[in-house]
Design a protein around this motif. Structure first.
Motif, PDB file in Angstrom:
ATOM      1  N   SER A 145       0.783   2.157  -1.946  1.00 18.67           N
ATOM      2  CA  SER A 145       0.046   1.258  -1.047  1.00 18.67           C
ATOM      3  C   SER A 145       0.229  -0.167  -1.560  1.00 18.67           C
ATOM      4  O   SER A 145       0.991  -0.405  -2.485  1.00 18.67           O
ATOM      5  N   ASP A 146      -0.510  -1.099  -0.965  1.00 15.68           N
ATOM      6  CA  ASP A 146      -0.396  -2.497  -1.393  1.00 15.68           C
ATOM      7  C   ASP A 146      -0.646  -2.662  -2.889  1.00 15.68           C
ATOM      8  O   ASP A 146       0.031  -3.422  -3.551  1.00 15.68           O
ATOM      9  N   GLU A 147      -1.627  -1.943  -3.397  1.00 11.21           N
ATOM     10  CA  GLU A 147      -2.047  -2.131  -4.782  1.00 11.21           C
ATOM     11  C   GLU A 147      -1.803  -0.922  -5.676  1.00 11.21           C
ATOM     12  O   GLU A 147      -2.095  -0.974  -6.852  1.00 11.21           O
ATOM     13  N   LYS A 148      -1.327   0.191  -5.115  1.00 12.55           N
ATOM     14  CA  LYS A 148      -1.200   1.421  -5.914  1.00 12.55           C
ATOM     15  C   LYS A 148       0.263   1.747  -6.198  1.00 12.55           C
ATOM     16  O   LYS A 148       1.070   1.904  -5.290  1.00 12.55           O
ATOM     17  N   TYR A 149       0.548   1.876  -7.484  1.00  7.49           N
ATOM     18  CA  TYR A 149       1.882   2.243  -7.963  1.00  7.49           C
ATOM     19  C   TYR A 149       1.731   3.425  -8.914  1.00  7.49           C
ATOM     20  O   TYR A 149       0.789   3.465  -9.707  1.00  7.49           O
ATOM     21  N   VAL A 150       2.658   4.371  -8.821  1.00  5.12           N
ATOM     22  CA  VAL A 150       2.696   5.476  -9.784  1.00  5.12           C
ATOM     23  C   VAL A 150       4.103   5.551 -10.355  1.00  5.12           C
ATOM     24  O   VAL A 150       5.082   5.261  -9.663  1.00  5.12           O
ATOM     25  N   GLN A 190       2.278   4.601 -17.494  1.00  2.00           N
ATOM     26  CA  GLN A 190       1.289   3.628 -17.040  1.00  2.00           C
ATOM     27  C   GLN A 190       2.000   2.316 -16.740  1.00  2.00           C
ATOM     28  O   GLN A 190       2.866   1.870 -17.503  1.00  2.00           O
ATOM     29  N   VAL A 191       1.621   1.731 -15.611  1.00  2.73           N
ATOM     30  CA  VAL A 191       2.240   0.471 -15.173  1.00  2.73           C
ATOM     31  C   VAL A 191       1.163  -0.577 -14.944  1.00  2.73           C
ATOM     32  O   VAL A 191      -0.013  -0.256 -14.754  1.00  2.73           O
ATOM     33  N   LYS A 192       1.594  -1.835 -14.961  1.00  2.39           N
ATOM     34  CA  LYS A 192       0.683  -2.934 -14.607  1.00  2.39           C
ATOM     35  C   LYS A 192       1.459  -3.955 -13.794  1.00  2.39           C
ATOM     36  O   LYS A 192       2.681  -4.074 -13.917  1.00  2.39           O
ATOM     37  N   VAL A 193       0.721  -4.672 -12.949  1.00  2.41           N
ATOM     38  CA  VAL A 193       1.307  -5.732 -12.132  1.00  2.41           C
ATOM     39  C   VAL A 193       0.844  -7.048 -12.713  1.00  2.41           C
ATOM     40  O   VAL A 193      -0.348  -7.274 -12.928  1.00  2.41           O
ATOM     41  N   GLU A 194       1.810  -7.915 -12.984  1.00  2.00           N
ATOM     42  CA  GLU A 194       1.494  -9.210 -13.580  1.00  2.00           C
ATOM     43  C   GLU A 194       2.510 -10.245 -13.101  1.00  2.00           C
ATOM     44  O   GLU A 194       3.719 -10.020 -13.206  1.00  2.00           O
ATOM     45  N   ASP A 195       2.036 -11.360 -12.578  1.00  2.00           N
ATOM     46  CA  ASP A 195       2.889 -12.469 -12.115  1.00  2.00           C
ATOM     47  C   ASP A 195       3.954 -12.007 -11.128  1.00  2.00           C
ATOM     48  O   ASP A 195       5.121 -12.409 -11.202  1.00  2.00           O
ATOM     49  N   GLY A 196       3.565 -11.122 -10.192  1.00  2.00           N
ATOM     50  CA  GLY A 196       4.485 -10.690  -9.142  1.00  2.00           C
ATOM     51  C   GLY A 196       5.530  -9.680  -9.589  1.00  2.00           C
ATOM     52  O   GLY A 196       6.473  -9.401  -8.844  1.00  2.00           O
ATOM     53  N   ALA A 197       5.379  -9.122 -10.780  1.00  2.90           N
ATOM     54  CA  ALA A 197       6.328  -8.123 -11.273  1.00  2.90           C
ATOM     55  C   ALA A 197       5.569  -6.876 -11.717  1.00  2.90           C
ATOM     56  O   ALA A 197       4.382  -6.935 -12.054  1.00  2.90           O
ATOM     57  N   LYS A 224       9.912  -4.737 -17.814  1.00  2.00           N
ATOM     58  CA  LYS A 224       9.857  -5.088 -16.397  1.00  2.00           C
ATOM     59  C   LYS A 224      10.683  -4.080 -15.598  1.00  2.00           C
ATOM     60  O   LYS A 224      11.819  -3.777 -15.949  1.00  2.00           O
ATOM     61  N   ILE A 225      10.056  -3.539 -14.535  1.00  6.10           N
ATOM     62  CA  ILE A 225      10.748  -2.573 -13.687  1.00  6.10           C
ATOM     63  C   ILE A 225      11.376  -3.277 -12.489  1.00  6.10           C
ATOM     64  O   ILE A 225      12.567  -3.161 -12.250  1.00  6.10           O
ATOM     65  N   THR A 226      10.548  -4.000 -11.743  1.00  5.34           N
ATOM     66  CA  THR A 226      11.048  -4.693 -10.551  1.00  5.34           C
ATOM     67  C   THR A 226      10.015  -5.721 -10.102  1.00  5.34           C
ATOM     68  O   THR A 226       8.900  -5.762 -10.606  1.00  5.34           O
ATOM     69  N   GLU A 227      10.389  -6.524  -9.127  1.00  5.17           N
ATOM     70  CA  GLU A 227       9.471  -7.476  -8.500  1.00  5.17           C
ATOM     71  C   GLU A 227       8.674  -6.755  -7.411  1.00  5.17           C
ATOM     72  O   GLU A 227       9.192  -5.874  -6.744  1.00  5.17           O
ATOM     73  N   VAL A 228       7.416  -7.135  -7.247  1.00  5.55           N
ATOM     74  CA  VAL A 228       6.559  -6.525  -6.232  1.00  5.55           C
ATOM     75  C   VAL A 228       7.167  -6.714  -4.845  1.00  5.55           C
ATOM     76  O   VAL A 228       7.199  -5.781  -4.038  1.00  5.55           O
ATOM     77  N   LYS A 229       7.672  -7.901  -4.559  1.00  4.78           N
ATOM     78  CA  LYS A 229       8.194  -8.193  -3.216  1.00  4.78           C
ATOM     79  C   LYS A 229       9.455  -7.404  -2.878  1.00  4.78           C
ATOM     80  O   LYS A 229       9.796  -7.242  -1.713  1.00  4.78           O
ATOM     81  N   SER A 230      10.144  -6.874  -3.878  1.00  3.88           N
ATOM     82  CA  SER A 230      11.371  -6.130  -3.595  1.00  3.88           C
ATOM     83  C   SER A 230      11.144  -4.624  -3.448  1.00  3.88           C
ATOM     84  O   SER A 230      12.091  -3.877  -3.208  1.00  3.88           O
ATOM     85  N   LEU A 231       9.878  -4.187  -3.534  1.00  4.94           N
ATOM     86  CA  LEU A 231       9.570  -2.757  -3.392  1.00  4.94           C
ATOM     87  C   LEU A 231       8.575  -2.572  -2.255  1.00  4.94           C
ATOM     88  O   LEU A 231       7.393  -2.901  -2.377  1.00  4.94           O
TER      89      LEU A 231
END
Length: 174
Positions: free
Chosen positions: A100-105, A156-163, A70-77
């Motif tokens: 963007s809203d859905e794009k993370y690198v 490579q990253v993935k978003v799951e359960d707000g993280a 886990k890197i961080t929560e979506v809401k904190s970035l």
């Protein structure tokens, strides 16, 4: 007056008296070359196991899996912001950028030139290595300026359960 003994202890015509002794091995050019080739063969054979280990590690690079982290929560970035983290090991610095809203690198943030840290400059929209003014494309990690010639290794990253989770280090494409 005493007479000094200035006599040479061997025949004056034979100045190589110490070369041929009993039980001394003669080493001519052919013998020297055989010894040299034999020593090189021993070194070559002794290095084979290490070469096999290195080849196995390099060939399996694409399939190497690490525990997702886990890197961080979506809401904190916020969009345009970045966060530093460690992946895959505790000594491997990395950076995650929300584009963007859905794009993370995410990339390992050691410059591919001399391993200096790479920083995200939000105002300019680029990744910069301050050591030798290297710059990298945020979308691909490819170098755009300066001495670096190889892209930053992508994570490579993935978003799951707000993280946001780091999954694996992507293999270089040659």
């Amino acid at each position: 007056m005493t007479e000094k003994n200035n006599k040479i202890p061997f025949n004056e015509d034979n100045y190589t008296h110490n070369i041929h002794r009993n039980n001394e091995r003669k080493l001519d050019r052919r013998g020297f070359m055989k010894t040299l080739v034999g020593a090189a063969g021993v070194f070559a054979v002794s290095s084979l196991p290490w070469g096999a280990v290195a080849a196995k590690e390099l060939m399996g690079l694409g399939e190497k899996e690490y525990p997702q982290q886990k890197i961080t929560e979506v809401k904190s970035l916020a969009i345009g912001d970045a966060v530093d983290f460690k992946f895959p090991g505790e000594h491997d610095d990395a950076i995650l950028i929300r584009l963007s809203d859905e794009k993370y690198v995410a990339y390992q943030n050691a410059c591919t030139h001399l391993r200096c840290p790479v920083f995200w400059v939000k105002e300019e929209g680029e990744m910069v290595c301050p050591c030798h003014h290297g710059k990298f494309d945020v979308q691909t990690g490819a170098p755009t300026a300066g001495p670096p010639r190889r892209p930053l290794p992508e994570i490579q990253v993935k978003v799951e359960d707000g993280a946001i989770y780091a999954i694996r280090v992507k293999r270089y494409e040659t």
